[in-house]
Scaffold this motif. Sequence first.
Motif, PDB file in Angstrom:
ATOM      1  N   LEU A  92      -8.768 -39.759 -69.114  1.00  0.00           N
ATOM      2  CA  LEU A  92      -7.521 -40.297 -68.988  1.00  0.00           C
ATOM      3  C   LEU A  92      -6.475 -39.495 -68.999  1.00  0.00           C
ATOM      4  O   LEU A  92      -5.314 -39.460 -68.357  1.00  0.00           O
ATOM      5  CB  LEU A  92      -7.451 -41.182 -70.446  1.00  0.00           C
ATOM      6  CG  LEU A  92      -6.015 -41.654 -70.432  1.00  0.00           C
ATOM      7  CD1 LEU A  92      -5.580 -42.905 -69.295  1.00  0.00           C
ATOM      8  CD2 LEU A  92      -5.786 -42.178 -71.774  1.00  0.00           C
ATOM      9  N   MET A  93      -6.501 -38.312 -69.821  1.00  0.00           N
ATOM     10  CA  MET A  93      -5.317 -37.267 -69.807  1.00  0.00           C
ATOM     11  C   MET A  93      -5.270 -36.494 -68.593  1.00  0.00           C
ATOM     12  O   MET A  93      -4.514 -36.143 -68.137  1.00  0.00           O
ATOM     13  CB  MET A  93      -5.663 -36.375 -71.013  1.00  0.00           C
ATOM     14  CG  MET A  93      -5.713 -36.987 -72.499  1.00  0.00           C
ATOM     15  SD  MET A  93      -4.150 -38.093 -72.652  1.00  0.00           S
ATOM     16  CE  MET A  93      -2.827 -36.869 -72.904  1.00  0.00           C
ATOM     17  N   THR A  94      -6.416 -36.148 -68.002  1.00  0.00           N
ATOM     18  CA  THR A  94      -6.517 -35.767 -66.592  1.00  0.00           C
ATOM     19  C   THR A  94      -5.894 -36.547 -65.621  1.00  0.00           C
ATOM     20  O   THR A  94      -5.065 -36.131 -64.752  1.00  0.00           O
ATOM     21  CB  THR A  94      -8.069 -35.335 -66.116  1.00  0.00           C
ATOM     22  OG1 THR A  94      -8.585 -34.458 -67.149  1.00  0.00           O
ATOM     23  CG2 THR A  94      -8.081 -34.630 -64.840  1.00  0.00           C
ATOM     24  N   ALA A  95      -6.107 -37.746 -65.799  1.00  0.00           N
ATOM     25  CA  ALA A  95      -5.375 -38.893 -64.623  1.00  0.00           C
ATOM     26  C   ALA A  95      -4.212 -38.790 -64.966  1.00  0.00           C
ATOM     27  O   ALA A  95      -3.335 -38.908 -63.931  1.00  0.00           O
ATOM     28  CB  ALA A  95      -6.145 -40.284 -64.866  1.00  0.00           C
ATOM     29  N   LEU A  96      -3.674 -38.906 -66.095  1.00  0.00           N
ATOM     30  CA  LEU A  96      -2.115 -39.051 -66.553  1.00  0.00           C
ATOM     31  C   LEU A  96      -1.447 -37.656 -66.034  1.00  0.00           C
ATOM     32  O   LEU A  96      -0.233 -37.933 -65.457  1.00  0.00           O
ATOM     33  CB  LEU A  96      -1.890 -39.235 -67.887  1.00  0.00           C
ATOM     34  CG  LEU A  96      -2.329 -40.679 -68.424  1.00  0.00           C
ATOM     35  CD1 LEU A  96      -2.336 -40.584 -69.883  1.00  0.00           C
ATOM     36  CD2 LEU A  96      -1.754 -41.950 -67.677  1.00  0.00           C
ATOM     37  N   PHE A  97      -2.047 -36.560 -66.025  1.00  0.00           N
ATOM     38  CA  PHE A  97      -1.569 -35.327 -65.542  1.00  0.00           C
ATOM     39  C   PHE A  97      -1.379 -35.473 -64.200  1.00  0.00           C
ATOM     40  O   PHE A  97      -0.220 -35.155 -63.654  1.00  0.00           O
ATOM     41  CB  PHE A  97      -2.364 -34.103 -66.144  1.00  0.00           C
ATOM     42  CG  PHE A  97      -1.581 -32.812 -65.394  1.00  0.00           C
ATOM     43  CD1 PHE A  97      -0.647 -32.437 -66.318  1.00  0.00           C
ATOM     44  CD2 PHE A  97      -2.296 -32.265 -64.414  1.00  0.00           C
ATOM     45  CE1 PHE A  97      -0.199 -30.998 -65.778  1.00  0.00           C
ATOM     46  CE2 PHE A  97      -1.855 -30.898 -64.264  1.00  0.00           C
ATOM     47  CZ  PHE A  97      -0.363 -30.449 -64.755  1.00  0.00           C
ATOM     48  N   VAL A 123       8.203 -46.914 -53.748  1.00  0.00           N
ATOM     49  CA  VAL A 123       7.223 -46.956 -54.828  1.00  0.00           C
ATOM     50  C   VAL A 123       5.909 -47.402 -54.228  1.00  0.00           C
ATOM     51  O   VAL A 123       4.852 -46.897 -54.648  1.00  0.00           O
ATOM     52  CB  VAL A 123       7.556 -47.706 -56.017  1.00  0.00           C
ATOM     53  CG1 VAL A 123       6.556 -48.146 -57.123  1.00  0.00           C
ATOM     54  CG2 VAL A 123       8.731 -47.445 -56.460  1.00  0.00           C
ATOM     55  N   SER A 124       6.062 -48.520 -53.251  1.00  0.00           N
ATOM     56  CA  SER A 124       4.543 -48.871 -52.799  1.00  0.00           C
ATOM     57  C   SER A 124       3.927 -47.860 -51.932  1.00  0.00           C
ATOM     58  O   SER A 124       2.721 -47.761 -51.979  1.00  0.00           O
ATOM     59  CB  SER A 124       4.914 -50.090 -51.956  1.00  0.00           C
ATOM     60  OG  SER A 124       5.359 -51.326 -52.777  1.00  0.00           O
ATOM     61  N   ARG A 125       4.834 -47.316 -51.086  1.00  0.00           N
ATOM     62  CA  ARG A 125       4.081 -46.256 -50.371  1.00  0.00           C
ATOM     63  C   ARG A 125       3.516 -45.059 -51.165  1.00  0.00           C
ATOM     64  O   ARG A 125       2.342 -44.697 -51.044  1.00  0.00           O
ATOM     65  CB  ARG A 125       4.988 -45.463 -49.420  1.00  0.00           C
ATOM     66  CG  ARG A 125       4.487 -44.209 -48.714  1.00  0.00           C
ATOM     67  CD  ARG A 125       5.539 -43.538 -47.757  1.00  0.00           C
ATOM     68  NE  ARG A 125       5.827 -44.531 -46.383  1.00  0.00           N
ATOM     69  CZ  ARG A 125       6.383 -44.163 -45.808  1.00  0.00           C
ATOM     70  NH1 ARG A 125       7.507 -43.519 -45.809  1.00  0.00           N
ATOM     71  NH2 ARG A 125       6.578 -45.106 -44.333  1.00  0.00           N
ATOM     72  N   ARG A 126       4.079 -44.781 -52.257  1.00  0.00           N
ATOM     73  CA  ARG A 126       3.833 -43.581 -53.220  1.00  0.00           C
ATOM     74  C   ARG A 126       2.343 -43.974 -53.746  1.00  0.00           C
ATOM     75  O   ARG A 126       1.332 -43.302 -54.034  1.00  0.00           O
ATOM     76  CB  ARG A 126       4.765 -43.272 -54.332  1.00  0.00           C
ATOM     77  CG  ARG A 126       4.118 -42.176 -55.343  1.00  0.00           C
ATOM     78  CD  ARG A 126       4.238 -40.765 -54.532  1.00  0.00           C
ATOM     79  NE  ARG A 126       3.641 -39.888 -55.478  1.00  0.00           N
ATOM     80  CZ  ARG A 126       4.279 -39.164 -56.278  1.00  0.00           C
ATOM     81  NH1 ARG A 126       5.607 -38.964 -56.152  1.00  0.00           N
ATOM     82  NH2 ARG A 126       3.591 -38.037 -57.102  1.00  0.00           N
ATOM     83  N   ILE A 127       2.425 -45.346 -54.443  1.00  0.00           N
ATOM     84  CA  ILE A 127       1.022 -45.958 -55.063  1.00  0.00           C
ATOM     85  C   ILE A 127      -0.136 -46.079 -54.011  1.00  0.00           C
ATOM     86  O   ILE A 127      -1.277 -45.580 -54.267  1.00  0.00           O
ATOM     87  CB  ILE A 127       1.177 -47.184 -55.597  1.00  0.00           C
ATOM     88  CG1 ILE A 127       2.245 -47.188 -56.896  1.00  0.00           C
ATOM     89  CG2 ILE A 127       0.204 -47.932 -55.940  1.00  0.00           C
ATOM     90  CD1 ILE A 127       2.929 -48.377 -57.654  1.00  0.00           C
ATOM     91  N   ARG A 164      -4.722 -45.763 -58.779  1.00  0.00           N
ATOM     92  CA  ARG A 164      -4.163 -47.116 -58.696  1.00  0.00           C
ATOM     93  C   ARG A 164      -4.572 -48.291 -59.922  1.00  0.00           C
ATOM     94  O   ARG A 164      -3.915 -48.921 -60.347  1.00  0.00           O
ATOM     95  CB  ARG A 164      -4.559 -47.790 -57.304  1.00  0.00           C
ATOM     96  CG  ARG A 164      -3.728 -47.152 -56.381  1.00  0.00           C
ATOM     97  CD  ARG A 164      -3.623 -47.921 -54.834  1.00  0.00           C
ATOM     98  NE  ARG A 164      -4.948 -48.112 -54.396  1.00  0.00           N
ATOM     99  CZ  ARG A 164      -5.550 -47.391 -53.742  1.00  0.00           C
ATOM    100  NH1 ARG A 164      -5.256 -46.320 -53.339  1.00  0.00           N
ATOM    101  NH2 ARG A 164      -7.018 -47.875 -53.159  1.00  0.00           N
ATOM    102  N   GLU A 165      -5.829 -47.935 -60.118  1.00  0.00           N
ATOM    103  CA  GLU A 165      -6.523 -49.050 -61.161  1.00  0.00           C
ATOM    104  C   GLU A 165      -5.947 -48.605 -62.733  1.00  0.00           C
ATOM    105  O   GLU A 165      -5.552 -49.580 -63.267  1.00  0.00           O
ATOM    106  CB  GLU A 165      -8.065 -48.898 -61.165  1.00  0.00           C
ATOM    107  CG  GLU A 165      -8.729 -49.701 -60.036  1.00  0.00           C
ATOM    108  CD  GLU A 165     -10.203 -49.557 -59.930  1.00  0.00           C
ATOM    109  OE1 GLU A 165     -10.678 -48.880 -60.799  1.00  0.00           O
ATOM    110  OE2 GLU A 165     -10.709 -50.006 -59.122  1.00  0.00           O
TER     111      GLU A 165
END
Length: 133
Positions: free
Chosen positions: A125-130, A84-88, A96-97
């Motif tokens: 926001l929706m673009t980032a979530l996608f 998970v850390s690597r993926r983040i 990340r923020e």
Amino acid sequence: MEVRVGSLDASQTQALADSLFPAADFSDDFADYLFSQSQGNPLITVEVLRLLHRQGVLREKEGLWTVQPDLKGEGVPERVSSLVSRRIGELSREDRELLQTAAVAGQRFTAEQLQSIAGLPRMQLMTALFRLE
């Protein structure tokens, strides 16, 4: 709508991998490795498969997916937290923020709640979530 997905057993974990890589030749050893890394968590199973693909451990040749012999080589995380850390760490600063903001919001929240907390325009926001999905 909420979908709950429980833990998978070893055979269900292998079935998930087979469904994501339908033309695959995965050994029982690989299935055992995948289950040991994910502990049956479907999200982690998918993330481990993605990581192995990005590292070239999972390769497609002439329409058939195979696992390279050095499965436990350098770069394959030993623990889920490392994965998970690597993926983040691969994400942009903005993504990340947004994940940090979502973590503060809790385990369950709506897009509207996250939008309010993050102070982002809805489309951004929706673009980032996608992108993060």
